[in-house]
Write a protein that holds these residues in place. Structure first.
Motif, mmCIF file in Angstrom:
data_model
loop_
_atom_site.group_PDB
_atom_site.id
_atom_site.type_symbol
_atom_site.label_atom_id
_atom_site.label_comp_id
_atom_site.label_asym_id
_atom_site.label_seq_id
_atom_site.Cartn_x
_atom_site.Cartn_y
_atom_site.Cartn_z
ATOM 1 N N GLU A 179 0.847 -1.192 0.000
ATOM 2 C CA GLU A 179 0.000 0.000 0.000
ATOM 3 C C GLU A 179 0.888 1.249 0.000
ATOM 4 O O GLU A 179 1.961 1.264 0.610
ATOM 5 N N ARG A 180 0.416 2.278 -0.679
ATOM 6 C CA ARG A 180 1.181 3.532 -0.727
ATOM 7 C C ARG A 180 0.606 4.484 0.321
ATOM 8 O O ARG A 180 -0.466 5.054 0.134
ATOM 9 N N THR A 181 1.330 4.611 1.423
ATOM 10 C CA THR A 181 0.861 5.441 2.523
ATOM 11 C C THR A 181 2.050 5.883 3.357
ATOM 12 O O THR A 181 3.157 5.360 3.197
ATOM 13 N N GLY A 182 1.825 6.837 4.235
ATOM 14 C CA GLY A 182 2.893 7.364 5.068
ATOM 15 C C GLY A 182 3.136 6.521 6.310
ATOM 16 O O GLY A 182 2.311 5.702 6.705
ATOM 17 N N HIS B 168 2.449 11.417 4.394
ATOM 18 C CA HIS B 168 2.023 11.153 3.018
ATOM 19 C C HIS B 168 3.211 10.618 2.239
ATOM 20 O O HIS B 168 4.339 11.086 2.404
ATOM 21 N N SER B 169 2.971 9.607 1.414
ATOM 22 C CA SER B 169 4.027 9.092 0.560
ATOM 23 C C SER B 169 3.420 8.422 -0.656
ATOM 24 O O SER B 169 2.353 7.822 -0.572
ATOM 25 N N ASP B 170 4.104 8.546 -1.781
ATOM 26 C CA ASP B 170 3.703 7.823 -2.982
ATOM 27 C C ASP B 170 4.432 6.492 -3.089
ATOM 28 O O ASP B 170 4.236 5.748 -4.053
ATOM 29 N N ASP B 171 5.276 6.202 -2.101
ATOM 30 C CA ASP B 171 6.044 4.964 -2.120
ATOM 31 C C ASP B 171 5.288 3.869 -1.368
ATOM 32 O O ASP B 171 4.343 4.139 -0.621
ATOM 33 N N GLN B 172 5.725 2.637 -1.555
ATOM 34 C CA GLN B 172 5.100 1.512 -0.858
ATOM 35 C C GLN B 172 5.506 1.535 0.615
ATOM 36 O O GLN B 172 6.632 1.895 0.965
ATOM 37 N N VAL C 88 8.827 2.888 2.711
ATOM 38 C CA VAL C 88 8.698 4.070 3.572
ATOM 39 C C VAL C 88 9.263 3.768 4.961
ATOM 40 O O VAL C 88 9.991 4.582 5.554
#
Length: 200
Positions: free
Chosen positions: A46-49, A71-75, A79
């Protein structure tokens, strides 16, 4: 007020998140290497912070490092690795974690869900539910949702202390040019250094 979702972790997911953060800190501190998440649990795609905190168990205990973002666009798996490395680096609390400190650190991870950008933080903030991130004047600071409960802070004190962490004056959260973001988070941590893991 705007809102975004996130991921709900099982206890097993949360325990693995803490283990991954611990492995990442150890690999970085001992060998200067970035740990790879490897075969990740489904939730970690999932892409989340997420945030990682390192606390010393020596003496009265103290915050040794903290890093991450709401917030993050990474997996999520990546992260956690990146936040753990940053928390252990000199960029976090001014000095890099040394190998001799590792046995006396506890690791915790907060995964982010339900992010709210608020215009009225005092009204929207629920103590024990929301973490706070404050951004203003190029500076930023954040705190876990568990911190005000552990310290018996009021909502106003929680916001003021997060401002100070962002190098802003207490009360700056009321300024129009300061952005206040609330986030719900699941917090998992080691009960003692490298010990069993609990969800807070």
């Amino acid at each position: 007020m705007s809102q975004g979702q996130g991921v709900d972790l099982s206890y097993e997911d949360g325990a693995r998140a803490v283990e991954l953060a611990r492995e990442s800190v150890d690999s970085y501190v001992r060998h200067g290497q970035r740990e790879q998440p490897g075969s990740m649990r489904e939730a970690f795609y999932e892409r989340t912070g997420a945030f990682v905190r390192l606390e010393s168990t020596r003496g009265r205990g103290s915050l040794r490092g903290c890093a991450g973002g709401y917030h993050s666009d990474d997996q999520l798996g990546h992260v956690i690795v990146d936040a753990a490395i940053e928390a252990a680096s000199e960029d976090s609390c001014g000095s890099e974690v040394s190998p001799s400190e590792l046995p006396n650190l506890t690791v915790s991870v907060c995964t982010v869900r339900n992010v709210l950008l608020t215009d009225d933080p005092l009204a929207d903030l629920e103590l024990g539910t929301h973490g706070v991130a404050i951004d203003g004047g190029g500076e930023g600071g954040w705190m876990y949702p568990t911190v005000p409960v552990e310290n018996d802070w009021s909502a106003r004190e929680y916001l003021d202390r997060t401002c100070r962490k962002a190098k802003l004056a207490p009360g700056a959260w009321q300024n129009d040019d300061v952005i206040v973001t609330l986030f719900e988070g699941q917090v998992f941590r080691e009960r003692k250094a490298d010990g069993s893991i609990e969800e807070l």
